[in-house]
Design an enzyme around this catalytic site. Structure first.
Site, PDB file in Angstrom:
ATOM      1  N   LYS A  28       9.639  12.253  16.678  1.00 43.37           N
ATOM      2  CA  LYS A  28       8.677  13.726  16.517  1.00 43.37           C
ATOM      3  C   LYS A  28       9.834  15.029  17.144  1.00 43.37           C
ATOM      4  CE  LYS A  28       4.377  11.417  17.444  1.00 43.37           C
ATOM      5  NZ  LYS A  28       3.559  11.020  18.461  1.00 43.37           N
TER       6      LYS A  28
ATOM      7  N   GLU B 193       9.326   6.920  19.261  1.00 42.76           N
ATOM      8  CA  GLU B 193       8.612   5.909  20.070  1.00 42.76           C
ATOM      9  C   GLU B 193       7.855   4.900  19.057  1.00 42.76           C
ATOM     10  OE1 GLU B 193       5.845   8.904  21.400  1.00 42.76           O
ATOM     11  OE2 GLU B 193       4.755   8.685  19.684  1.00 42.76           O
TER      12      GLU B 193
ATOM     13  N   LYS C   9       9.346   3.201   8.986  1.00 43.35           N
ATOM     14  CA  LYS C   9       8.432   1.756   9.084  1.00 43.35           C
ATOM     15  C   LYS C   9       9.625   0.411   8.930  1.00 43.35           C
ATOM     16  CE  LYS C   9       4.088   2.811   7.756  1.00 43.35           C
ATOM     17  NZ  LYS C   9       3.446   2.019   7.119  1.00 43.35           N
TER      18      LYS C   9
ATOM     19  N   GLU D 268      -3.884   5.480  19.962  1.00 38.99           N
ATOM     20  CA  GLU D 268      -4.143   4.532  19.121  1.00 38.99           C
ATOM     21  C   GLU D 268      -5.166   3.425  20.058  1.00 38.99           C
ATOM     22  OE1 GLU D 268      -3.172   4.939  16.239  1.00 38.99           O
ATOM     23  OE2 GLU D 268      -2.697   3.263  15.276  1.00 38.99           O
TER      24      GLU D 268
ATOM     25  N   CYS E  69       2.518 -40.127  -2.224  1.00 37.32           N
ATOM     26  CA  CYS E  69       1.637 -39.104  -2.268  1.00 37.32           C
ATOM     27  C   CYS E  69       0.610 -39.267  -1.168  1.00 37.32           C
ATOM     28  CB  CYS E  69       0.961 -39.206  -3.545  1.00 37.32           C
ATOM     29  SG  CYS E  69      -0.401 -37.924  -3.709  1.00 37.32           S
TER      30      CYS E  69
ATOM     31  N   TYR F  78      -0.548   9.467  22.711  1.00 36.67           N
ATOM     32  CA  TYR F  78       0.718   9.978  22.024  1.00 36.67           C
ATOM     33  C   TYR F  78       0.661  11.455  21.366  1.00 36.67           C
ATOM     34  CZ  TYR F  78      -1.202   7.672  17.823  1.00 36.67           C
ATOM     35  OH  TYR F  78      -2.087   7.257  16.894  1.00 36.67           O
TER      36      TYR F  78
ATOM     37  N   CYS G 197      -3.234 -39.872  -2.729  1.00 32.68           N
ATOM     38  CA  CYS G 197      -3.607 -41.118  -3.347  1.00 32.68           C
ATOM     39  C   CYS G 197      -2.838 -41.961  -2.964  1.00 32.68           C
ATOM     40  CB  CYS G 197      -3.636 -40.769  -4.838  1.00 32.68           C
ATOM     41  SG  CYS G 197      -2.182 -40.805  -5.746  1.00 32.68           S
TER      42      CYS G 197
ATOM     43  N   TYR H 172       0.891  -1.321   0.139  1.00 39.71           N
ATOM     44  CA  TYR H 172      -0.016  -0.047   0.091  1.00 39.71           C
ATOM     45  C   TYR H 172       0.839   1.079   0.215  1.00 39.71           C
ATOM     46  CZ  TYR H 172      -3.316   3.498   1.679  1.00 39.71           C
ATOM     47  OH  TYR H 172      -3.786   4.787   1.789  1.00 39.71           O
TER      48      TYR H 172
ATOM     49  N   LYS I 109       5.459   2.901  16.656  1.00 38.08           N
ATOM     50  CA  LYS I 109       4.258   3.118  15.811  1.00 38.08           C
ATOM     51  C   LYS I 109       3.313   1.996  16.019  1.00 38.08           C
ATOM     52  CE  LYS I 109       2.800   4.407  11.092  1.00 38.08           C
ATOM     53  NZ  LYS I 109       1.531   4.055  11.255  1.00 38.08           N
TER      54      LYS I 109
ATOM     55  N   ASP J 284       0.175  -0.432  15.577  1.00 36.15           N
ATOM     56  CA  ASP J 284      -0.609  -0.836  14.295  1.00 36.15           C
ATOM     57  C   ASP J 284      -1.815  -1.093  15.041  1.00 36.15           C
ATOM     58  OD1 ASP J 284      -1.328  -1.281  11.922  1.00 36.15           O
ATOM     59  OD2 ASP J 284      -0.336  -3.207  11.958  1.00 36.15           O
TER      60      ASP J 284
HETATM   61  S1  IVH Z   1       1.560  10.739  15.642  1.00 39.14           S
HETATM   62  C1  IVH Z   1      -0.166  14.111  12.924  1.00 39.14           C
HETATM   63  N1  IVH Z   1       2.579   8.829  16.944  1.00 39.14           N
HETATM   64  O1  IVH Z   1      -0.036   6.386  12.454  1.00 39.14           O
HETATM   65  C2  IVH Z   1       0.585  13.007  13.278  1.00 39.14           C
HETATM   66  N2  IVH Z   1       0.858   8.334  15.330  1.00 39.14           N
HETATM   67  O2  IVH Z   1       0.836   7.321   9.804  1.00 39.14           O
HETATM   68  C3  IVH Z   1      -0.129  12.191  14.210  1.00 39.14           C
HETATM   69  N3  IVH Z   1       0.424   6.147  14.977  1.00 39.14           N
HETATM   70  O3  IVH Z   1      -2.776   8.080  12.027  1.00 39.14           O
HETATM   71  C4  IVH Z   1       0.200  10.798  14.711  1.00 39.14           C
HETATM   72  N4  IVH Z   1       1.574   5.017  16.569  1.00 39.14           N
HETATM   73  O4  IVH Z   1      -2.897   6.122  13.543  1.00 39.14           O
HETATM   74  C5  IVH Z   1       1.581   9.173  16.062  1.00 39.14           C
HETATM   75  N5  IVH Z   1       3.381   7.061  18.389  1.00 39.14           N
HETATM   76  C6  IVH Z   1       2.581   7.109  17.170  1.00 39.14           C
HETATM   77  C7  IVH Z   1       1.859   6.411  16.602  1.00 39.14           C
HETATM   78  C8  IVH Z   1       0.905   6.964  15.611  1.00 39.14           C
HETATM   79  C9  IVH Z   1       0.592   4.960  15.679  1.00 39.14           C
HETATM   80  C10 IVH Z   1      -0.627   6.061  13.678  1.00 39.14           C
HETATM   81  C11 IVH Z   1      -1.745   7.020  13.959  1.00 39.14           C
HETATM   82  C12 IVH Z   1      -1.755   7.891  12.850  1.00 39.14           C
HETATM   83  C13 IVH Z   1      -0.756   7.115  11.848  1.00 39.14           C
HETATM   84  C14 IVH Z   1       0.180   7.932  11.084  1.00 39.14           C
END
Ligand code: IVH
Length: 699
Positions: free
Chosen positions: A304, A128, A328, A188, A422, A240, A425, A48, A130, A132
């Site tokens: 961030k 931090e 990622k 999340e 097999c 977050y 069979c 994607y 991400k 899912d």
């Molecule tokens: S910050 C303006 N922090 O990832 C950005 N997002 O690709 C605000 N996500 O829509 C998002 N863990 O669903 C942020 N530690 C994290 C995250 C996080 C997962 C997801 C969230 C967001 C998407 C962005």
């Protein structure tokens, strides 16, 4: 996919770019709907992302072509109508993606340039995991939770207030003194692996929908119109970020997260402040290495900028902040236990070992099977049943086993013995010598083509096909239907349909007439030339030419069977030597046919078939003016089909070749002859037309 879809962005012209942008807009919208709207994605996140990146890259090269409905102008999909809508006071945006170390360094460089900072000026960033799951905005007024909303398309989400009130991780009220009057906490919603497994089990027992992965389960659980269902689901939350706020509790990202913690919101324990790209990358690798043990799915690490005044200055580009990056994870790996190995038999008899795994989430998808490729691969990797193995899922391909973890090998781990029969069979299974390389094939194949349930359909279709038995009215669909209904399971059954009084006429789409016609077509083939009979058996490497060769060499079906049975006793046998002595029969063809007849299941079918049909010997080869000559036909023939021409020439003792070489004696060229005619002229081959051919052979 079209060729344009694979072309590098820098090679596209404007027209192709516009076409690509149109295709990508449609495709991305479709996948957005599958992912957000139906919680049932069709492609991996990596694939994607690749679509989105391609779209972005094309738009960058052709800014004038950016579409009204471009995916870059949207974040997710519009919310489903069943929930009320909530317009986000501060849009819920997304993050830009990075995949490599270089991307991370570029991200930092961009920040420095934008803020006009020197190369050495310290920039603090928070790293931090991400998570899912799916993002959620929680609005508090005077300490009370008043609203919960999903992200939706980023501008407008679904009103899931009643549902979020049932989530234990989310406080319904916050009574801290420093909690601002208005505060939107964002974060999340997710589900742990354990809870996911338990819930799915419950769902399965109750005959309810089971979810493909924890993310889908979390989304499906949150978006229930009946909040009591949500309440029964084990949803979790990490805070977050934030939306509209009347006041911020700190002037750094880190400070706000600490306030979240104080106020009673769960925050992720792996967040860490870093001051250089190297530190960010170290934290990335640390989180990646702990990933399998976290107990919940993450798909990367988010960076961030810590200072909020800098975040403010950096602002946003299209849908993502300049101050943030989602780094990622690429190849998705996980460890789990190899519980067993199953053998899958393909339509052509190829036996593939499939690892049966203790279910594990790999990159957001629960995996319980993985391919082990073939027999040698298992040996090469020394993988044993009971081993802890490493599973990798890259994109949409079938997950594979990379290897085992030596420290975790149980004492009783058993080496796997690949079956020589097999599993479907019971016929014996063989590894051929590859024609091109001369090496033993990696693939073991079932030899019971005619009776093996895994191969039956293909074999029967071949059996009735035009150059084999050519039974009119018995197409692929009919074969499949008859197989499914149990009317037939191997070729001889076709010839007993009528005698068994199978009610073909009562099937949908059939009537008395069509059934009668089918039986007539079948009866029409109760006598068939031996070569077609042999060809119809679908023995590996026995095409029409070899079938004809065998038919001529052995004269009758009985003689062929007896000779092949004898040849199967060993290569020193006279019968084997004789088989190999025929011009055109090499070791591979010989082995294939001997293998076929040394499987008793095949011989049974062969004999049963002979009780139903008569295989007639080929006409004796006549002495003729073309005996012993090599001929080639080309162009349009008027009096006969190409197949007829071939058969006729062979009957007259000629050898028919497919292309012209210096060994060719005669080219019979009809109108429209092309390259073969040129070749003939080049090699000085005699060229005649169809009429002259008939004159010469006297027919
Ligand atoms: S910050 C303006 N922090 O990832 C950005 N997002 O690709 C605000 N996500 O829509 C998002 N863990 O669903 C942020 N530690 C994290 C995250 C996080 C997962 C997801 C969230 C967001 C998407 C962005």
């Amino acid at each position: 996919m079209t060729a344009v879809a694979n072309r590098p962005v820098e090679k596209l012209n404007a027209k192709e770019a516009a076409d690509e942008l149109r295709r990508l807009a449609t495709e991305i919208a479709h996948h957005d709907e599958r992912y957000h709207g139906q919680d049932a994605p069709e492609i991996s996140d990596a694939d994607y992302d690749a679509l989105r990146l391609r779209n972005e890259a094309i738009e960058k090269r052709f800014p004038e072509l950016v579409r009204e409905d471009s995916p870059s102008r949207r974040v997710g999909v519009a919310p489903q109508a069943k929930f009320g809508k909530i317009r986000h006071r501060v849009p819920m945006l997304s993050l830009g993606n990075g995949f490599s170390e270089e991307d991370v360094r570029e991200f930092l460089g961009r920040i420095r340039r934008f803020l006009n900072l020197g190369a050495d000026a310290p920039v603090e960033l928070l790293a931090e995991p991400k998570i899912d799951g799916l993002s959620l905005s929680l609005r508090y007024e005077k300490g009370k939770l008043v609203q919960g909303a999903t992200r939706g398309d980023g501008a407008e989400g679904e009103n899931v207030t009643a549902n979020v009130r049932t989530v234990k991780d989310i406080p319904n009220a916050v009574d801290a003194k420093d909690f601002p009057d208005v505060f939107e906490v964002r974060g999340e919603i997710y589900m742990t692996h354990k809870d996911f497994a338990k819930m799915n089990e419950k769902q399965a027992q109750a005959g309810e929908k089971v979810f493909a992965n924890p993310r889908n389960a979390a989304a499906g659980s949150l978006r229930q119109l009946d909040p009591s269902i949500t309440a029964s689901r084990p949803l979790r939350f990490f805070a977050y970020a934030w939306g509209e706020v009347s006041k911020l509790p700190a002037d750094t990202q880190w400070g706000v997260i600490q306030a979240f913690k104080r106020w009673g919101f769960p925050v992720n324990p792996l967040s860490k402040l870093c001051t250089s790209a190297d530190e960010l990358l170290a934290q990335y690798h640390k989180i990646e290495s702990e990933r399998a043990l976290l107990g919940y799915d993450i798909d990367g690490v988010v960076y961030k900028v810590n200072r909020l005044d800098w975040q403010e200055r950096l602002g946003f580009v299209s849908r993502a902040p300049r101050w943030g990056l989602a780094h990622k994870f690429t190849a998705e790996k996980a460890m789990t236990i190899l519980e067993g190995i199953d053998i899958q038999v393909g339509r052509t008899g190829a036996m593939t070992p499939v690892a049966r795994l203790k279910p594990v989430t790999v990159g957001g998808v629960v995996v319980s099977n993985a391919t082990l490729h073939n027999e040698d691969e298992i040996g090469r990797k020394d993988i044993r049943i009971g081993d802890m193995v490493i599973v990798q899922r890259a994109g949409d391909v079938i997950p594979q086993i990379l290897g085992f973890v030596p420290e975790k090998r149980p004492k009783d781990a058993k080496p796997y013995k690949f079956p020589e029969t097999c599993p479907v069979c019971g016929s014996h299974a063989v590894r051929e010598v590859n024609e091109k390389t001369g090496k033993v094939d990696a693939v073991r194949r079932c030899t019971g083509g005619l009776i093996c349930a895994a191969q039956r359909a293909e074999r029967l279709k071949h059996f009735v096909s035009r150059n084999a038995f050519d039974i009119e009215g018995m197409g692929d669909k009919v074969i499949e239907e008859f197989l499914e209904l149990g009317f037939i399971s191997s070729p001889p059954d076709i010839f007993t349909l009528e005698k068994r009084k199978v009610k073909v006429d009562e099937l949908e789409g059939w009537g008395e007439t069509s059934a009668r016609n089918l039986f007539a077509a079948i009866n029409d083939r109760r006598s068939i030339p031996l070569d077609r009979f042999i060809y119809a058996l679908g023995i590996r490497h026995i095409g029409e030419t070899n079938a004809r060769l065998l038919a001529r060499a052995y004269g009758s079906a009985d003689a062929l069977r007896d000779a092949m049975r004898a040849a199967g006793k060993g290569k020193e046998e006279e019968a084997h030597q004789e088989l190999m002595s025929h011009d055109g029969i090499g070791p591979i063809v010989a082995e294939a046919i001997v293998d076929f007849f040394s499987e008793k299941h095949n011989v049974e079918v062969f004999d049963k078939l002979l009780q139903q049909v008569e295989a007639t010997p080929l006409e004796a080869v006549r002495q003729s003016p073309v005996s012993g000559k090599t001929v080639v036909f080309t162009g349009a023939l008027e009096k006969m089909t190409r197949d007829e021409a071939k058969a006729m020439a062979e009957r007259l003792g000629a050898k028919v070749a497919g292309s012209v070489s210096k060994k060719t004696d005669l080219l019979i060229a009809g109108p429209g002859a092309g390259s073969k005619l040129k070749d003939a002229q080049k090699h000085g081959v005699e060229v005649i037309d169809e009429a002259e051919w008939f004159r010469r052979v006297g027919g």
